[in-house]
Design an enzyme around this catalytic site. Structure first.
Site, short mmCIF file in Angstrom:
data_model
loop_
_atom_site.label_atom_id
_atom_site.label_comp_id
_atom_site.label_asym_id
_atom_site.label_seq_id
_atom_site.Cartn_x
_atom_site.Cartn_y
_atom_site.Cartn_z
N SER A 1 -42.17 -39.30 -86.99
CA SER A 1 -42.43 -38.65 -85.70
C SER A 1 -43.68 -39.25 -85.08
O SER A 1 -44.58 -39.69 -85.80
CB SER A 1 -42.68 -37.15 -85.91
OG SER A 1 -43.17 -36.56 -84.71
N TYR B 1 -47.58 -30.81 -89.98
CA TYR B 1 -46.47 -31.71 -89.63
C TYR B 1 -46.95 -33.16 -89.57
O TYR B 1 -46.32 -34.06 -90.11
CB TYR B 1 -45.88 -31.26 -88.29
CG TYR B 1 -44.61 -31.97 -87.87
CD1 TYR B 1 -43.50 -32.02 -88.70
CD2 TYR B 1 -44.51 -32.56 -86.61
CE1 TYR B 1 -42.32 -32.65 -88.30
CE2 TYR B 1 -43.35 -33.18 -86.19
CZ TYR B 1 -42.25 -33.23 -87.04
OH TYR B 1 -41.09 -33.85 -86.64
N1 LIG Z 1 -36.59 -32.99 -82.31
C1 LIG Z 1 -37.73 -33.64 -82.13
O1 LIG Z 1 -38.41 -33.52 -81.09
C2 LIG Z 1 -38.22 -34.62 -83.18
C3 LIG Z 1 -39.22 -35.52 -82.83
C4 LIG Z 1 -39.69 -36.42 -83.78
C5 LIG Z 1 -39.17 -36.42 -85.05
N2 LIG Z 1 -38.20 -35.52 -85.39
C6 LIG Z 1 -37.68 -35.58 -86.76
O2 LIG Z 1 -36.30 -35.86 -86.71
C7 LIG Z 1 -35.65 -35.28 -87.84
C8 LIG Z 1 -34.45 -34.47 -87.37
O3 LIG Z 1 -34.93 -33.46 -86.50
P1 LIG Z 1 -33.95 -32.69 -85.49
O4 LIG Z 1 -34.79 -32.29 -84.33
O5 LIG Z 1 -32.69 -33.45 -85.29
O6 LIG Z 1 -33.67 -31.36 -86.37
P2 LIG Z 1 -32.47 -30.31 -86.29
O7 LIG Z 1 -31.75 -30.39 -85.00
O8 LIG Z 1 -33.10 -29.00 -86.68
O9 LIG Z 1 -31.49 -30.80 -87.45
C9 LIG Z 1 -31.96 -30.82 -88.77
C10 LIG Z 1 -30.86 -31.28 -89.71
O10 LIG Z 1 -31.40 -31.27 -91.04
C11 LIG Z 1 -30.66 -30.34 -91.86
N3 LIG Z 1 -31.61 -29.67 -92.75
C12 LIG Z 1 -32.66 -28.88 -92.42
N4 LIG Z 1 -33.27 -28.43 -93.53
C13 LIG Z 1 -32.59 -28.96 -94.60
C14 LIG Z 1 -32.73 -28.86 -95.99
N5 LIG Z 1 -33.68 -28.08 -96.56
N6 LIG Z 1 -31.87 -29.54 -96.79
C15 LIG Z 1 -30.88 -30.30 -96.25
N7 LIG Z 1 -30.70 -30.43 -94.92
C16 LIG Z 1 -31.55 -29.76 -94.10
C17 LIG Z 1 -30.02 -29.38 -90.84
O11 LIG Z 1 -28.85 -28.74 -91.35
P3 LIG Z 1 -28.96 -27.30 -92.09
O12 LIG Z 1 -29.85 -26.45 -91.25
O13 LIG Z 1 -27.56 -26.82 -92.19
O14 LIG Z 1 -29.54 -27.60 -93.44
C18 LIG Z 1 -29.66 -30.35 -89.72
O15 LIG Z 1 -28.51 -31.08 -90.04
C19 LIG Z 1 -36.71 -34.48 -88.58
O16 LIG Z 1 -37.21 -35.22 -89.66
C20 LIG Z 1 -37.79 -34.28 -87.54
O17 LIG Z 1 -39.06 -34.10 -88.12
C21 LIG Z 1 -37.70 -34.62 -84.49
#
Ligand SMILES: NC(=O)c1ccc[n+]([C@@H]2O[C@H](COP(=O)([O-])OP(=O)(O)OC[C@H]3O[C@@H](n4cnc5c(N)ncnc54)[C@H](OP(=O)(O)O)[C@@H]3O)[C@@H](O)[C@H]2O)c1
Length: 259
Positions: free
Chosen positions: A143, A158
Site C-alpha cells: 500500500s 497499517y
Molecule cells: N482498498 C484500498 O484502498 C487498498 C489500498 C492499498 C492497498 N490495499 C491492499 O489491497 C489488498 C486487498 O484489499 P481490498 O481493498 O481488495 O480488500 P477487500 O475488498 O476487503 O477484500 C479482501 C479479500 O481478502 C479476503 N480476506 C480477508 N481476510 C482474510 C483472512 N483472514 N484470510 C483469508 N482471506 C481473507 C476477503 O475474503 P473473506 O472476507 O471472505 O475472507 C477478500 O477476498 C489488501 O492487502 C490491502 O491492504 C487496499
C-alpha cells in the site's frame, strides 16, 4: 493481443473480492488456471461461478481458509501439495487495515494486522516455495501507506505492516533470485473496495466530505482507483514480459505518491 498467462497456474489470496478478485479475473482472461483463497465459502463460490462464465477454458478452484491462522496457512500448503504441477504465480493479497489512532491500537488489532498482512505472506510463500516453478512470480499487495500518510487517517499499524511487507519483498527478491523466482510488490493508492468503504463508513459526514475533497485535489489523475486498475500491473508482473523485473515496489496510485 497474445494471451499472456496461457497455461500458467496462479494462487491469489483474498481472490474473492476487491483487488484480489480483479486480479483473479484478469489472470483468468489471460489464460491462467486459478486457486483463490478467502474465508467466506459463499463469496468464493460466487467469484468462481462468475469467472467460469467467462469460459476461457481455465480451471478455477477455491479454498476457504483463514490466513490469519496457522491452520489456514497449513490448508493452503496441503492443497497446493496435492497438485502434481508447480505453481507459477503467487499473489499475497489478503490484508486488513486498522486506521486507528496510535494511542488506541490494541494488542489484538496489532496481532490481527501482522497475522494477515505479514505472517501470512511470509509463511504462505515459505510453504509454497518447494512447489514454485523456476521463473515463478510472487506479487505482494502492499500500500502507499507504507511510505505516505493522509491527514486525519491515522495509520501507524497499517503502515508498519505494509512497510514490513515491502522489506520482505526486497529481501526475498535477493534471496530467491538465484532460483529464478521473481518477487515484486504493488503499492496501490486508494481503491474503491469493501475494505475502503468499511474504513470510512463510521467517519462523521463532515470528515467523509473532507476526505473526498482531499482525494480529488491530491490524485493527479483526479479520481481514486478501481480494482481493475491494479490488475493490469499484476498481469504484467506475472507474465514473461517482466522476466527481468524483481525487487520492485510498483505504485499504482493515479500519481498520488509522485507529489
Ligand atoms: N482498498 C484500498 O484502498 C487498498 C489500498 C492499498 C492497498 N490495499 C491492499 O489491497 C489488498 C486487498 O484489499 P481490498 O481493498 O481488495 O480488500 P477487500 O475488498 O476487503 O477484500 C479482501 C479479500 O481478502 C479476503 N480476506 C480477508 N481476510 C482474510 C483472512 N483472514 N484470510 C483469508 N482471506 C481473507 C476477503 O475474503 P473473506 O472476507 O471472505 O475472507 C477478500 O477476498 C489488501 O492487502 C490491502 O491492504 C487496499
Amino acid at each position: 493481443m497474445a494471451i499472456r498467462l496461457q497455461g500458467k497456474r496462479a494462487l491469489v489470496t483474498g481472490g474473492s473480492d476487491g483487488i484480489g478478485l480483479a486480479i483473479a479475473e484478469a489472470f483468468a482472461r489471460e489464460g491462467a488456471h486459478l486457486l483463490i483463497v478467502g474465508r467466506d465459502a459463499g463469496k468464493l463460490e460466487t467469484a468462481r461461478r462468475t469467472m467460469a462464465r467467462q469460459d476461457r477454458g481455465v480451471a478455477i478452484e477455491t479454498l476457504s481458509a483463514d490466513l490469519a491462522t496457522s491452520a489456514g496457512i497449513d490448508a493452503v500448503g496441503s492443497r497446493v501439495r496435492q497438485s502434481d504441477r508447480p505453481l507459477d504465480i503467487l499473489v499475497n493479497n489478503a490484508g486488513v487495515a486498522y486506521l486507528v489512532p496510535f494511542e488506541t491500537v490494541s494488542a489484538e488489532q496489532f496481532q490481527n494486522s501482522f497475522a494477515l498482512n505479514v505472517t501470512a505472506a511470509f509463511f504462505v510463500t515459505q510453504r509454497l516455495l518447494p512447489h514454485l516453478s523456476a521463473g515463478a512470480s510472487i506479487i505482494n499487495i502492499s500500500s502507499y501507506f507504507a511510505n505516505k500518510m493522509i491527514p486525519k487517517r491515522p495509520s501507524s499499524l497499517y503502515s508498519l505492516s505494509k512497510g514490513a511487507l515491502n522489506s520482505l519483498t526486497k529481501s526475498l527478491a535477493f534471496e530467491l533470485g538465484p532460483r529464478g523466482i521473481r518477487v515484486n510488490a504493488i503499492a496501490p493508492g486508494t481503491i474503491d473496495t469493501a475494505m475502503r468503504r468499511k474504513s470510512i463508513v463510521n467517519l462523521p459526514a463532515e470528515a467523509q466530505a473532507e476526505l473526498k475533497a482531499y482525494v480529488e485535489r491530491s490524485y493527479p489523475l483526479g479520481r481514486i482507483g478501481r480494482p481493475s486498475d491494479v490488475a493490469g500491473m499484476a498481469v504484467h508482473l506475472a507474465s514473461d514480459e517482466a522476466a527481468w523485473t524483481s525487487g520492485g515496489i510498483f505504485a499504482v496510485d493515479g500519481g498520488y505518491t509522485a507529489g
